[in-house]
Motif scaffolding. Structure first.
Motif, PDB file in Angstrom:
ATOM      1  N   ASN A  72       0.843  -1.193   0.000  1.00  0.00           N
ATOM      2  CA  ASN A  72       0.000   0.000   0.000  1.00  0.00           C
ATOM      3  C   ASN A  72       0.881   1.247   0.000  1.00  0.00           C
ATOM      4  N   LEU A  73       0.828   2.033  -1.069  1.00  0.00           N
ATOM      5  CA  LEU A  73       1.609   3.267  -1.140  1.00  0.00           C
ATOM      6  C   LEU A  73       0.816   4.384  -0.480  1.00  0.00           C
ATOM      7  N   ILE A  74       1.277   4.821   0.695  1.00  0.00           N
ATOM      8  CA  ILE A  74       0.608   5.874   1.455  1.00  0.00           C
ATOM      9  C   ILE A  74       1.192   7.223   1.037  1.00  0.00           C
ATOM     10  N   LEU A  75       0.318   8.106   0.546  1.00  0.00           N
ATOM     11  CA  LEU A  75       0.743   9.411   0.054  1.00  0.00           C
ATOM     12  C   LEU A  75       0.164  10.503   0.948  1.00  0.00           C
ATOM     13  N   SER A  76       1.022  11.333   1.520  1.00  0.00           N
ATOM     14  CA  SER A  76       0.595  12.482   2.306  1.00  0.00           C
ATOM     15  C   SER A  76       0.448  13.667   1.365  1.00  0.00           C
ATOM     16  N   VAL A  77      -0.758  14.243   1.327  1.00  0.00           N
ATOM     17  CA  VAL A  77      -1.052  15.282   0.339  1.00  0.00           C
ATOM     18  C   VAL A  77      -1.513  16.567   1.014  1.00  0.00           C
ATOM     19  N   GLU A  78      -1.000  17.664   0.530  1.00  0.00           N
ATOM     20  CA  GLU A  78      -1.444  18.979   0.995  1.00  0.00           C
ATOM     21  C   GLU A  78      -2.809  19.264   0.378  1.00  0.00           C
ATOM     22  N   PRO A  79      -3.868  19.416   1.196  1.00  0.00           N
ATOM     23  CA  PRO A  79      -5.235  19.523   0.656  1.00  0.00           C
ATOM     24  C   PRO A  79      -5.421  20.682  -0.321  1.00  0.00           C
ATOM     25  N   GLU A  80      -4.816  21.848  -0.023  1.00  0.00           N
ATOM     26  CA  GLU A  80      -5.050  23.025  -0.849  1.00  0.00           C
ATOM     27  C   GLU A  80      -4.470  22.869  -2.259  1.00  0.00           C
ATOM     28  N   SER A  81      -3.235  22.392  -2.343  1.00  0.00           N
ATOM     29  CA  SER A  81      -2.550  22.323  -3.634  1.00  0.00           C
ATOM     30  C   SER A  81      -2.622  20.945  -4.287  1.00  0.00           C
ATOM     31  N   THR A 165      -3.082   4.836  -1.131  1.00  0.00           N
ATOM     32  CA  THR A 165      -3.989   5.525  -0.218  1.00  0.00           C
ATOM     33  C   THR A 165      -3.503   6.951  -0.046  1.00  0.00           C
ATOM     34  N   VAL A 166      -4.355   7.900  -0.347  1.00  0.00           N
ATOM     35  CA  VAL A 166      -4.028   9.322  -0.221  1.00  0.00           C
ATOM     36  C   VAL A 166      -4.647   9.848   1.065  1.00  0.00           C
ATOM     37  N   VAL A 167      -3.831  10.389   1.944  1.00  0.00           N
ATOM     38  CA  VAL A 167      -4.322  10.935   3.208  1.00  0.00           C
ATOM     39  C   VAL A 167      -3.938  12.405   3.305  1.00  0.00           C
ATOM     40  N   PRO A 168      -4.783  13.228   3.945  1.00  0.00           N
ATOM     41  CA  PRO A 168      -4.431  14.632   4.137  1.00  0.00           C
ATOM     42  C   PRO A 168      -3.137  14.750   4.942  1.00  0.00           C
ATOM     43  N   GLN A 169      -2.400  15.805   4.701  1.00  0.00           N
ATOM     44  CA  GLN A 169      -1.112  15.989   5.359  1.00  0.00           C
ATOM     45  C   GLN A 169      -1.238  15.959   6.881  1.00  0.00           C
ATOM     46  N   GLN A 170      -2.299  16.563   7.412  1.00  0.00           N
ATOM     47  CA  GLN A 170      -2.475  16.596   8.857  1.00  0.00           C
ATOM     48  C   GLN A 170      -2.697  15.192   9.410  1.00  0.00           C
ATOM     49  N   THR A 171      -3.463  14.364   8.705  1.00  0.00           N
ATOM     50  CA  THR A 171      -3.691  12.978   9.131  1.00  0.00           C
ATOM     51  C   THR A 171      -2.374  12.197   9.132  1.00  0.00           C
ATOM     52  N   GLU A 174      -0.363  12.955  12.110  1.00  0.00           N
ATOM     53  CA  GLU A 174      -0.896  12.329  13.322  1.00  0.00           C
ATOM     54  C   GLU A 174      -0.501  10.864  13.410  1.00  0.00           C
ATOM     55  N   MET A 175      -0.167  10.265  12.255  1.00  0.00           N
ATOM     56  CA  MET A 175       0.227   8.858  12.221  1.00  0.00           C
ATOM     57  C   MET A 175       1.737   8.658  12.368  1.00  0.00           C
ATOM     58  N   PHE A 176       2.516   9.493  11.686  1.00  0.00           N
ATOM     59  CA  PHE A 176       3.959   9.252  11.571  1.00  0.00           C
ATOM     60  C   PHE A 176       4.803  10.387  12.146  1.00  0.00           C
ATOM     61  N   LYS A 177       5.983  10.012  12.593  1.00  0.00           N
ATOM     62  CA  LYS A 177       7.025  10.966  12.968  1.00  0.00           C
ATOM     63  C   LYS A 177       8.325  10.512  12.305  1.00  0.00           C
ATOM     64  N   LYS A 178       9.261  11.430  12.189  1.00  0.00           N
ATOM     65  CA  LYS A 178      10.539  11.098  11.564  1.00  0.00           C
ATOM     66  C   LYS A 178      11.585  10.766  12.611  1.00  0.00           C
ATOM     67  N   GLU A 229      -8.464   8.932   0.294  1.00  0.00           N
ATOM     68  CA  GLU A 229      -8.820   8.455  -1.048  1.00  0.00           C
ATOM     69  C   GLU A 229      -7.956   7.234  -1.332  1.00  0.00           C
ATOM     70  N   SER A 230      -8.564   6.139  -1.756  1.00  0.00           N
ATOM     71  CA  SER A 230      -7.813   4.922  -1.991  1.00  0.00           C
ATOM     72  C   SER A 230      -8.280   4.241  -3.267  1.00  0.00           C
ATOM     73  N   SER A 231      -7.313   3.613  -3.964  1.00  0.00           N
ATOM     74  CA  SER A 231      -7.683   2.849  -5.149  1.00  0.00           C
ATOM     75  C   SER A 231      -8.278   1.497  -4.759  1.00  0.00           C
ATOM     76  N   LEU A 232      -8.153   1.113  -3.476  1.00  0.00           N
ATOM     77  CA  LEU A 232      -8.773  -0.114  -2.973  1.00  0.00           C
ATOM     78  C   LEU A 232     -10.122   0.235  -2.355  1.00  0.00           C
ATOM     79  N   PRO A 233     -11.219  -0.301  -2.875  1.00  0.00           N
ATOM     80  CA  PRO A 233     -12.544   0.005  -2.313  1.00  0.00           C
ATOM     81  C   PRO A 233     -12.632  -0.393  -0.835  1.00  0.00           C
ATOM     82  N   LEU A 234     -13.523   0.272  -0.133  1.00  0.00           N
ATOM     83  CA  LEU A 234     -13.709  -0.007   1.293  1.00  0.00           C
ATOM     84  C   LEU A 234     -13.995  -1.480   1.532  1.00  0.00           C
ATOM     85  N   LYS A 235     -14.804  -2.088   0.677  1.00  0.00           N
ATOM     86  CA  LYS A 235     -15.145  -3.505   0.837  1.00  0.00           C
ATOM     87  C   LYS A 235     -13.887  -4.366   0.824  1.00  0.00           C
TER      88      LYS A 235
END
Length: 401
Positions: A72-81, A165-171, A174-178, A229-235
């Motif tokens: 699963n490629l998790i992408l952190s995305v800036e919502p505005e841009s 899976t595309v997640v908002p940057q803030q989410t 909340e999940m990861f730290k460096k 947003e994910s290319s894998l359906p919820l089901k």
């Protein structure tokens, strides 16, 4: 007469040799010039919005299916841009219930295979063959950006990514730290380097630990799908619930692709990174204990508040002072650090002497460690800085090497 012939032959050889060398130099200059012009073009113009790149997406993407070993490629995305800010490849094995998270730096730069590059070209996509992940939104339109991140990584590392899976940057924050890790790559010529690795935060781990039954996991997944947003359906995602129940999130392991920083960009070690990913995918041994952070020199560079992750790197305000008396050195580093996401407030000359070793002065302990990617020999110390400045860089003569 023979002497004249020998002299003439020697002259012809020398002339031809010189012409060959000049031709090689001209071709090299043209190639480098084309490389620089291409990146300048995309910096100014951006991604064409009416390209036909969707053709390639349709060719590569079929129906996304649930797999026993999901990537699963998790992408952190800036919502505005809509710009991708961070990237982590999650590998989950339904048989072993192992979780592996592989950090892929956004500064990564690599060359597309000729096959994929030709397909893009024929489809009317004007992306260059040398790709910088941080500039992907300039190469591809919003409609195909996330799919293309999957295609690019699959092409380069020779892996099969199950879904994204595309997640908002803030989410994501909340999940990861460096955390900073010292890693020695395996191979014929082992290389030791510093790597920034995304690890799950304690607050997020505590939340997952409380999911003790299938209903709790289903609720957790459904709530997360409301904001992502994910290319894998919820089901399909819900089919992993039973395996998630058997897993131990405290035994999740964290990695980074191999490579090194060069001129402000991360040059991936393709062979060793691909080998590492395949070993994780093919691993059949369940993790029975947390990752050994002592043997791998895992050192937290921040707390769970998020200090040290990509947003705070971008919020660091930097001042660069040139002690070396080498004209243009401060301006050169301003450009590099600005492209890397730092805020360079000012540059200038240092009037209190010349330093042979660069110095990084920080306002708070633990800040600015990633700057060592650009100044590996620099001395880091905590000091008093003027208001509004988080880091002061004193460029020594070593910075010009």
């Amino acid at each position: 007469m023979n002497k004249k012939k020998k002299k003439s032959a020697a002259s012809i050889f020398i002339r031809n040799f010189v012409r060959s060398v000049v031709l090689i130099l001209v071709l090299s200059a043209c190639g480098y010039g084309s490389y620089k012009i291409t990146f300048l073009y995309y910096d100014k113009v951006g991604a064409p919005k009416d390209n036909k790149a969707a053709k390639i997406v349709k060719e590569y993407f079929g129906d996304v299916k649930v797999e026993d070993i999901s990537k699963n490629l998790i992408l952190s995305v800036e919502p505005e841009s809509g710009q991708i800010k961070s990237m982590v490849l999650e590998i989950f094995n339904k048989s072993t219930s192992n979780f592996d998270y592989i950090t892929i730096p956004m500064k990564t730069q690599f060359t597309l295979s000729n096959e994929l590059y030709q397909k893009l070209f024929q489809a009317g996509c004007e992306a260059p063959q040398i790709i910088r992940l941080s500039k992907a939104d300039e190469y591809f339109s919003e409609e195909t950006l996330y799919q293309y991140m999957v295609i690019l990584l699959e092409d380069y590392f020779g892996i099969d990514i199950s879904y994204y899976t595309v997640v908002p940057q803030q989410t994501f924050r909340e999940m990861f730290k460096k955390e900073e890790r010292t890693i020695t790559t395996e191979g014929e010529q082992p290389v030791t380097g510093q790597y920034s690795v995304y690890c799950l935060k304690n607050n997020y781990l505590e939340k997952v630990r409380q999911l003790n039954d299938a209903d709790a996991w289903e609720k957790f997944i459904k709530e997360s799908y409301e904001t992502c947003e994910s290319s894998l359906p919820l089901k399909g995602k819900l089919e992993y619930v039973e395996s998630y129940l058997n897993g131990n999130i405290d035994c999740a392991y964290f990695h980074s692709i191999y490579g090194q920083m060069k001129n402000g960009y991360f040059e991936a070690d393709k062979e060793n990174s691909a080998k590492m990913i395949q070993e994780l995918v093919n691993n059949t041994v369940p993790y029975s204990a947390p990752q050994n952070t002592e043997s791998s020199n895992l050192k937290p560079s921040s707390s769970d508040s998020g200090a040290g992750d990509e947003v705070n790197i971008e919020n660091l305000v930097v001042e660069i002072l040139n002690t070396s008396k080498i004209t243009g050195l401060a301006a050169s580093y301003k450009q590099k650090l600005t492209e890397a996401g730092y805020q360079v407030a000012s540059i200038g000359n240092y009037t209190q002497g010349t330093l042979t070793q660069s110095k990084i002065i920080v306002k708070d302990q633990g800040v600015g460690q990633t700057l060592l990617n650009y100044f590996p020999n620099a001395q880091v110390e905590v000091g008093t800085l003027k208001t509004g400045i988080d880091v002061q860089i004193l460029l020594g003569t070593d910075a010009a090497q």
